[in-house]
Design an enzyme around this catalytic site. Structure first.
Site, PDB file in Angstrom:
ATOM      1  N   LYS A  61     -15.009   1.674 -29.852  1.00 54.41           N
ATOM      2  CA  LYS A  61     -14.682   0.349 -30.406  1.00 54.41           C
ATOM      3  C   LYS A  61     -15.783  -0.660 -30.123  1.00 54.41           C
ATOM      4  O   LYS A  61     -16.163  -1.431 -30.992  1.00 54.41           O
ATOM      5  CB  LYS A  61     -13.390  -0.206 -29.774  1.00 54.41           C
ATOM      6  CG  LYS A  61     -12.137   0.554 -30.084  1.00 54.41           C
ATOM      7  CD  LYS A  61     -10.907  -0.191 -29.588  1.00 54.41           C
ATOM      8  CE  LYS A  61     -10.891  -0.455 -28.084  1.00 54.41           C
ATOM      9  NZ  LYS A  61     -10.840   0.734 -27.232  1.00 54.41           N
ATOM     10  N   ARG A  74      -2.926  -4.671 -27.448  1.00 57.24           N
ATOM     11  CA  ARG A  74      -2.754  -3.354 -26.834  1.00 57.24           C
ATOM     12  C   ARG A  74      -1.303  -3.042 -26.551  1.00 57.24           C
ATOM     13  O   ARG A  74      -1.005  -1.960 -26.050  1.00 57.24           O
ATOM     14  CB  ARG A  74      -3.515  -3.346 -25.516  1.00 57.24           C
ATOM     15  CG  ARG A  74      -4.763  -2.460 -25.530  1.00 57.24           C
ATOM     16  CD  ARG A  74      -5.346  -2.604 -24.197  1.00 57.24           C
ATOM     17  NE  ARG A  74      -6.260  -1.692 -23.656  1.00 57.24           N
ATOM     18  CZ  ARG A  74      -7.572  -1.867 -23.616  1.00 57.24           C
ATOM     19  NH1 ARG A  74      -8.133  -2.828 -24.266  1.00 57.24           N
ATOM     20  NH2 ARG A  74      -8.324  -1.034 -22.932  1.00 57.24           N
ATOM     21  N   ARG A 131     -19.878   8.524 -19.223  1.00 51.77           N
ATOM     22  CA  ARG A 131     -20.432   7.203 -19.560  1.00 51.77           C
ATOM     23  C   ARG A 131     -21.151   6.571 -18.360  1.00 51.77           C
ATOM     24  O   ARG A 131     -20.643   6.567 -17.247  1.00 51.77           O
ATOM     25  CB  ARG A 131     -19.295   6.286 -20.025  1.00 51.77           C
ATOM     26  CG  ARG A 131     -19.772   4.903 -20.405  1.00 51.77           C
ATOM     27  CD  ARG A 131     -18.884   4.275 -21.422  1.00 51.77           C
ATOM     28  NE  ARG A 131     -17.607   3.845 -20.875  1.00 51.77           N
ATOM     29  CZ  ARG A 131     -16.680   3.217 -21.615  1.00 51.77           C
ATOM     30  NH1 ARG A 131     -16.895   2.994 -22.899  1.00 51.77           N
ATOM     31  NH2 ARG A 131     -15.548   2.844 -21.077  1.00 51.77           N
ATOM     32  N   ARG A 165     -18.820   2.726 -14.480  1.00 51.47           N
ATOM     33  CA  ARG A 165     -17.911   1.582 -14.440  1.00 51.47           C
ATOM     34  C   ARG A 165     -16.758   1.912 -13.518  1.00 51.47           C
ATOM     35  O   ARG A 165     -16.292   3.045 -13.484  1.00 51.47           O
ATOM     36  CB  ARG A 165     -17.385   1.330 -15.857  1.00 51.47           C
ATOM     37  CG  ARG A 165     -17.500  -0.086 -16.291  1.00 51.47           C
ATOM     38  CD  ARG A 165     -17.193  -0.202 -17.756  1.00 51.47           C
ATOM     39  NE  ARG A 165     -15.755  -0.059 -18.027  1.00 51.47           N
ATOM     40  CZ  ARG A 165     -15.220  -0.217 -19.233  1.00 51.47           C
ATOM     41  NH1 ARG A 165     -16.005  -0.511 -20.260  1.00 51.47           N
ATOM     42  NH2 ARG A 165     -13.940  -0.086 -19.439  1.00 51.47           N
ATOM     43  N   ARG A 187      -5.752   5.324 -17.873  1.00 50.53           N
ATOM     44  CA  ARG A 187      -6.042   4.481 -19.036  1.00 50.53           C
ATOM     45  C   ARG A 187      -5.624   5.176 -20.336  1.00 50.53           C
ATOM     46  O   ARG A 187      -5.102   4.553 -21.255  1.00 50.53           O
ATOM     47  CB  ARG A 187      -7.538   4.135 -19.081  1.00 50.53           C
ATOM     48  CG  ARG A 187      -7.939   3.162 -17.977  1.00 50.53           C
ATOM     49  CD  ARG A 187      -9.433   3.079 -17.820  1.00 50.53           C
ATOM     50  NE  ARG A 187     -10.096   2.497 -18.965  1.00 50.53           N
ATOM     51  CZ  ARG A 187     -11.360   2.739 -19.303  1.00 50.53           C
ATOM     52  NH1 ARG A 187     -12.084   3.586 -18.580  1.00 50.53           N
ATOM     53  NH2 ARG A 187     -11.895   2.153 -20.338  1.00 50.53           N
TER      54      ARG A 187
END
Ligand code: AMP
Length: 235
Positions: A22, A97, A143, A176, A187
């Site tokens: 996104k 969300r 990531r 992160r 998540r």
């Protein structure tokens, strides 16, 4: 990169699970149409970094991979959408969300963005970027984010030339806080439980357009632009 289109666009909502891409697509949309990207994840991280009252309340919830309360997030988005830069249109990335946030957004747009000149309601175009679970796990666990400017790499698919160093600015690459595996699972669960119903809510209203997010990134971008331009995103 795509040239900037001179037309204005209505509000765009980008839905998709963490890791669906996104953020990348939102930046490209922002550039093409000259409208701001409003990422609730980025806004919350900024607040955490600056240790604002909101940041202090959100920090631990985010570290666990859970969702911050609807009230806090809606107030934050409401403030941001008052910005003059949002008048020509905006992209919401990571919001709504939950079903409650989607309802809040409809009411907010109705009151604050009702188009008096055309007597028409302001409705977002909603694009779901869909990627399967195993692919998402690889994307999220791999990531790495550059500390200085947020450039993004993936150790599986798009590694930096030198381990843990950003190709573009030489700064350190970090994982992160919420990209650790146990948090990632939380998540993804939060997404399935709370955000899938948001997609269904928009689907029932005929406002949801789905793009296959496992395609090459430029193909996804082209398809996203097609949906925006083909389905009433243009004013
Ligand atoms: P993201 O960068 O979009 O994956 O968001 C990172 C974290 O910020 C999420 O795991 C949530 O804890 C929080 N967050 C971001 N957007 C929202 C939202 N719309 N509602 C509740 N929490 C959010």
């Amino acid at each position: 990169m795509a040239e900037q289109a001179s037309r204005s666009v209505g509000p765009i909502v980008l839905l998709g699970s963490p890791g669906a891409g996104k953020g990348t697509q939102a930046k490209r949309i922002a550039e093409r149409y000259g409208i701001p990207q409003i990422s609730t994840g980025d806004l919350l991280r900024e607040n955490v970094q600056r240790a604002t009252e909101l940041g202090v309340q959100a920090r631990d919830v985010m570290a666990r991979g859970e969702l911050v309360s609807d009230t806090l997030v809606c107030d934050m988005v409401g403030d941001r959408l008052q910005g003059q830069d949002c008048l020509p249109g905006f992209i919401l990335d990571g919001f709504p969300r939950t079903a409650a946030q989607a309802g809040w957004l409809d009411a907010f747009l109705e009151h604050e963005f009702f188009d008096n000149s055309h007597e028409r309601r302001c409705r977002p175009i909603v694009i779901l970027i869909d990627v399967d679970y195993n692919q998402l796990l690889l994307r999220l666990t791999g990531r790495r984010t550059c500390l200085a400017n947020g450039h993004i790499y993936n150790v599986h698919f798009q590694p930096p030339r030198e381990d843990e160093v950003c190709d573009l600015d030489g700064s350190r690459l970090v994982i992160r806080n919420d990209d650790r595996e146990e948090v990632i699972r939380e998540r993804l669960t939060a997404y399935e439980r709370q955000t899938r119903p948001v997609a269904e809510y928009y689907h029932r209203q005929g406002r949801l357009f789905t793009v296959d997010g496992s395609l090459p990134v430029d193909t996804v971008t082209a398809k996203v632009f097609q949906e925006i331009e083909g389905h009433g995103g243009m004013a």
